[in-house]
Design an enzyme around this catalytic site. Sequence first.
Site, PDB file in Angstrom:
ATOM      1  N   CYS A 111       0.692  -1.194  -0.086  1.00 55.36           N
ATOM      2  CA  CYS A 111      -0.139  -0.055   0.075  1.00 55.36           C
ATOM      3  C   CYS A 111       0.880   1.110  -0.030  1.00 55.36           C
ATOM      4  O   CYS A 111       1.534   1.584   1.080  1.00 55.36           O
ATOM      5  CB  CYS A 111      -0.894   0.125   1.236  1.00 55.36           C
ATOM      6  SG  CYS A 111      -1.908   1.428   1.311  1.00 55.36           S
ATOM      7  N   CYS A 114      -0.474   4.448   2.409  1.00 61.48           N
ATOM      8  CA  CYS A 114      -0.516   4.048   4.050  1.00 61.48           C
ATOM      9  C   CYS A 114      -0.367   2.791   4.223  1.00 61.48           C
ATOM     10  O   CYS A 114       0.781   2.626   4.086  1.00 61.48           O
ATOM     11  CB  CYS A 114      -1.942   4.771   4.349  1.00 61.48           C
ATOM     12  SG  CYS A 114      -3.497   4.028   3.703  1.00 61.48           S
ATOM     13  N   SER A 115      -1.270   2.233   4.790  1.00 62.16           N
ATOM     14  CA  SER A 115      -1.209   0.709   5.236  1.00 62.16           C
ATOM     15  C   SER A 115      -2.470  -0.059   4.849  1.00 62.16           C
ATOM     16  O   SER A 115      -2.688  -1.041   5.871  1.00 62.16           O
ATOM     17  CB  SER A 115      -0.628   0.711   6.603  1.00 62.16           C
ATOM     18  OG  SER A 115      -1.627   1.371   7.592  1.00 62.16           O
ATOM     19  N   CYS A 116      -3.059   0.015   3.908  1.00 61.00           N
ATOM     20  CA  CYS A 116      -4.125  -0.601   3.486  1.00 61.00           C
ATOM     21  C   CYS A 116      -3.972  -2.219   3.681  1.00 61.00           C
ATOM     22  O   CYS A 116      -2.963  -2.497   2.871  1.00 61.00           O
ATOM     23  CB  CYS A 116      -4.835  -0.200   2.366  1.00 61.00           C
ATOM     24  SG  CYS A 116      -5.784   1.403   2.269  1.00 61.00           S
TER      25      CYS A 116
END
Length: 211
Positions: A111, A114-116
Amino acid sequence: MNVHSHDHGDGHHTHDLSEGEVRARALESLLREKGVLQGPIIDEIIDMYTNDIGPMNGAKAVAKAWVDPEYKQRLLANATEAVRELGFSGMEGENLRAVENTDKQHHVIVCTLCSCYPWPVLGLPPRWYKDTPYRSRVVREPRKVLAEFGTTIGDEVDVKVLDSNVEVRYFVLPKRPAGSEGLSEDELAKLVTRDSMVGVTVLAPVSKAAA
Protein backbone atom coordinates in the site's frame (compact mmCIF):
# COMPACT_ATOMS: atom_id res chain seq x y z
CA MET A 1 17.97 1.32 2.50
CA ASN A 2 17.55 -2.32 3.46
CA VAL A 3 13.95 -3.08 4.44
CA HIS A 4 15.00 -5.17 7.40
CA SER A 5 17.67 -2.78 8.65
CA HIS A 6 15.20 0.09 8.84
CA ASP A 7 14.38 1.43 12.29
CA HIS A 8 10.98 -0.04 13.10
CA GLY A 9 10.23 2.38 15.90
CA ASP A 10 6.88 4.06 16.32
CA GLY A 11 7.99 7.37 14.83
CA HIS A 12 5.02 7.71 12.48
CA HIS A 13 3.68 11.19 12.04
CA THR A 14 0.02 11.53 12.93
CA HIS A 15 -0.91 12.51 9.39
CA ASP A 16 0.47 9.13 8.18
CA LEU A 17 -2.03 7.23 10.33
CA SER A 18 -5.56 6.26 9.47
CA GLU A 19 -8.42 7.53 11.64
CA GLY A 20 -8.68 4.07 13.20
CA GLU A 21 -4.99 4.00 14.07
CA VAL A 22 -5.16 7.47 15.65
CA ARG A 23 -8.16 6.43 17.76
CA ALA A 24 -6.47 3.17 18.76
CA ARG A 25 -3.33 4.98 19.88
CA ALA A 26 -5.34 7.49 21.87
CA LEU A 27 -7.23 4.67 23.58
CA GLU A 28 -4.00 2.81 24.31
CA SER A 29 -2.46 5.92 25.88
CA LEU A 30 -5.53 6.46 28.05
CA LEU A 31 -5.62 2.84 29.22
CA ARG A 32 -1.92 2.91 30.06
CA GLU A 33 -2.40 6.16 31.98
CA LYS A 34 -5.25 4.62 34.00
CA GLY A 35 -3.17 1.54 34.72
CA VAL A 36 -5.46 -0.83 32.83
CA LEU A 37 -2.65 -1.90 30.51
CA GLN A 38 0.51 -3.01 32.26
CA GLY A 39 3.93 -3.72 30.79
CA PRO A 40 4.20 -5.24 27.33
CA ILE A 41 0.76 -6.88 27.29
CA ILE A 42 -0.63 -4.83 24.41
CA ASP A 43 2.49 -5.50 22.33
CA GLU A 44 2.07 -9.22 22.98
CA ILE A 45 -1.58 -9.08 21.89
CA ILE A 46 -0.72 -7.14 18.73
CA ASP A 47 2.07 -9.58 17.90
CA MET A 48 -0.30 -12.52 18.35
CA TYR A 49 -2.88 -11.06 15.96
CA THR A 50 -0.18 -9.94 13.50
CA ASN A 51 1.71 -13.20 13.24
CA ASP A 52 -0.59 -16.00 14.41
CA ILE A 53 -4.34 -15.59 14.78
CA GLY A 54 -4.98 -13.26 11.84
CA PRO A 55 -2.96 -15.08 9.15
CA MET A 56 -4.56 -18.40 10.12
CA ASN A 57 -7.76 -17.25 8.40
CA GLY A 58 -5.99 -16.64 5.12
CA ALA A 59 -4.07 -19.89 5.46
CA LYS A 60 -7.34 -21.82 5.68
CA ALA A 61 -8.63 -20.15 2.52
CA VAL A 62 -5.39 -20.89 0.68
CA ALA A 63 -5.35 -24.54 1.75
CA LYS A 64 -8.96 -25.00 0.68
CA ALA A 65 -8.19 -23.46 -2.70
CA TRP A 66 -5.30 -25.90 -3.16
CA VAL A 67 -7.53 -28.95 -2.62
CA ASP A 68 -10.86 -27.70 -4.01
CA PRO A 69 -10.71 -26.40 -7.60
CA GLU A 70 -14.25 -25.03 -7.44
CA TYR A 71 -13.49 -23.07 -4.29
CA LYS A 72 -10.31 -21.77 -5.91
CA GLN A 73 -12.35 -20.42 -8.82
CA ARG A 74 -14.71 -18.69 -6.40
CA LEU A 75 -11.79 -17.26 -4.42
CA LEU A 76 -10.16 -15.76 -7.50
CA ALA A 77 -13.49 -14.49 -8.84
CA ASN A 78 -14.76 -12.92 -5.61
CA ALA A 79 -12.49 -13.30 -2.61
CA THR A 80 -14.80 -11.36 -0.30
CA GLU A 81 -17.61 -13.86 -0.75
CA ALA A 82 -15.30 -16.88 -0.84
CA VAL A 83 -13.67 -16.13 2.51
CA ARG A 84 -17.09 -15.32 3.96
CA GLU A 85 -18.00 -18.95 3.24
CA LEU A 86 -15.35 -19.85 5.82
CA GLY A 87 -16.73 -17.34 8.33
CA PHE A 88 -14.20 -14.55 7.77
CA SER A 89 -15.36 -11.01 7.09
CA GLY A 90 -15.42 -7.57 8.64
CA MET A 91 -13.54 -4.28 8.66
CA GLU A 92 -10.87 -3.88 5.95
CA GLY A 93 -12.31 -6.87 4.12
CA GLU A 94 -15.22 -5.39 2.23
CA ASN A 95 -13.50 -5.73 -1.16
CA LEU A 96 -10.89 -8.47 -1.06
CA ARG A 97 -9.16 -9.68 -4.18
CA ALA A 98 -7.05 -12.83 -4.34
CA VAL A 99 -4.28 -13.11 -6.93
CA GLU A 100 -2.54 -16.38 -7.79
CA ASN A 101 1.19 -16.90 -7.96
CA THR A 102 2.18 -19.28 -10.76
CA ASP A 103 5.26 -20.51 -12.59
CA LYS A 104 4.91 -17.51 -14.88
CA GLN A 105 3.91 -14.68 -12.52
CA HIS A 106 4.70 -13.68 -8.96
CA HIS A 107 2.58 -11.08 -7.14
CA VAL A 108 3.67 -8.93 -4.23
CA ILE A 109 1.37 -6.61 -2.29
CA VAL A 110 1.96 -3.09 -1.00
CA CYS A 111 0.00 0.00 0.00
CA THR A 112 1.98 2.97 -1.26
CA LEU A 113 -0.19 5.61 0.42
CA CYS A 114 -0.64 4.25 3.94
CA SER A 115 -1.14 0.68 5.18
CA CYS A 116 -4.29 -0.75 3.56
CA TYR A 117 -4.25 -4.44 4.40
CA PRO A 118 -6.73 -7.37 4.26
CA TRP A 119 -7.37 -7.76 7.99
CA PRO A 120 -9.97 -10.59 7.79
CA VAL A 121 -7.45 -12.94 6.17
CA LEU A 122 -4.06 -11.64 7.33
CA GLY A 123 -4.74 -9.98 10.67
CA LEU A 124 -2.87 -6.78 11.52
CA PRO A 125 -0.18 -5.55 9.10
CA PRO A 126 3.42 -6.09 10.15
CA ARG A 127 5.38 -2.96 10.91
CA TRP A 128 7.67 -3.29 7.89
CA TYR A 129 4.61 -3.26 5.62
CA LYS A 130 3.68 0.19 6.97
CA ASP A 131 7.16 1.65 6.88
CA THR A 132 8.30 3.98 4.10
CA PRO A 133 11.27 1.92 2.82
CA TYR A 134 9.07 -1.04 1.89
CA ARG A 135 6.20 1.09 0.56
CA SER A 136 8.45 3.12 -1.73
CA ARG A 137 11.08 0.62 -2.78
CA VAL A 138 9.04 -2.47 -3.60
CA VAL A 139 7.36 -0.58 -6.46
CA ARG A 140 10.67 0.61 -7.94
CA GLU A 141 12.88 -2.41 -7.32
CA PRO A 142 10.69 -5.39 -6.35
CA ARG A 143 13.26 -8.09 -7.05
CA LYS A 144 15.84 -6.39 -4.86
CA VAL A 145 13.35 -5.98 -2.00
CA LEU A 146 12.26 -9.62 -2.34
CA ALA A 147 15.90 -10.69 -2.18
CA GLU A 148 16.17 -8.90 1.17
CA PHE A 149 13.40 -11.19 2.40
CA GLY A 150 15.41 -14.16 1.12
CA THR A 151 13.24 -14.59 -1.97
CA THR A 152 14.84 -14.98 -5.39
CA ILE A 153 12.49 -14.92 -8.38
CA GLY A 154 13.87 -16.24 -11.66
CA ASP A 155 14.10 -13.98 -14.70
CA GLU A 156 11.55 -16.18 -16.48
CA VAL A 157 8.91 -15.15 -13.93
CA ASP A 158 7.17 -11.78 -14.20
CA VAL A 159 6.99 -9.88 -10.90
CA LYS A 160 3.84 -7.80 -10.54
CA VAL A 161 3.38 -5.32 -7.67
CA LEU A 162 -0.23 -4.67 -6.66
CA ASP A 163 -1.16 -1.55 -4.72
CA SER A 164 -3.88 -2.09 -2.11
CA ASN A 165 -6.06 0.92 -1.36
CA VAL A 166 -9.36 1.94 0.22
CA GLU A 167 -11.29 0.37 -2.68
CA VAL A 168 -9.55 -3.01 -2.93
CA ARG A 169 -7.27 -5.05 -0.70
CA TYR A 170 -5.22 -7.80 -2.27
CA PHE A 171 -3.80 -11.00 -0.87
CA VAL A 172 -1.77 -13.67 -2.60
CA LEU A 173 -2.69 -17.29 -3.25
CA PRO A 174 0.85 -18.72 -3.11
CA LYS A 175 2.01 -21.69 -5.14
CA ARG A 176 1.40 -24.98 -3.40
CA PRO A 177 4.78 -26.27 -2.20
CA ALA A 178 6.28 -29.31 -3.85
CA GLY A 179 6.03 -32.48 -1.80
CA SER A 180 2.74 -31.52 -0.15
CA GLU A 181 0.54 -33.74 -2.29
CA GLY A 182 -0.30 -36.20 0.47
CA LEU A 183 -1.18 -33.64 3.13
CA SER A 184 -4.65 -32.93 4.43
CA GLU A 185 -6.26 -29.52 4.19
CA ASP A 186 -5.50 -28.80 7.85
CA GLU A 187 -1.88 -29.85 7.37
CA LEU A 188 -1.59 -27.65 4.28
CA ALA A 189 -2.92 -24.65 6.18
CA LYS A 190 -0.07 -24.99 8.67
CA LEU A 191 2.43 -24.53 5.82
CA VAL A 192 1.02 -21.18 4.72
CA THR A 193 2.69 -18.08 6.11
CA ARG A 194 1.61 -14.47 6.33
CA ASP A 195 4.57 -13.33 4.23
CA SER A 196 3.73 -15.79 1.46
CA MET A 197 0.24 -14.27 1.29
CA VAL A 198 1.78 -10.80 1.00
CA GLY A 199 4.09 -12.19 -1.66
CA VAL A 200 7.45 -11.32 -0.11
CA THR A 201 8.32 -14.99 0.39
CA VAL A 202 7.56 -18.30 -1.30
CA LEU A 203 6.77 -21.56 0.44
CA ALA A 204 9.59 -24.07 0.76
CA PRO A 205 9.20 -27.61 -0.54
CA VAL A 206 7.95 -30.13 1.99
CA SER A 207 10.52 -32.72 2.96
CA LYS A 208 9.54 -36.39 2.81
CA ALA A 209 10.10 -36.67 6.55
CA ALA A 210 7.61 -33.85 7.22
CA ALA A 211 5.00 -35.06 4.70
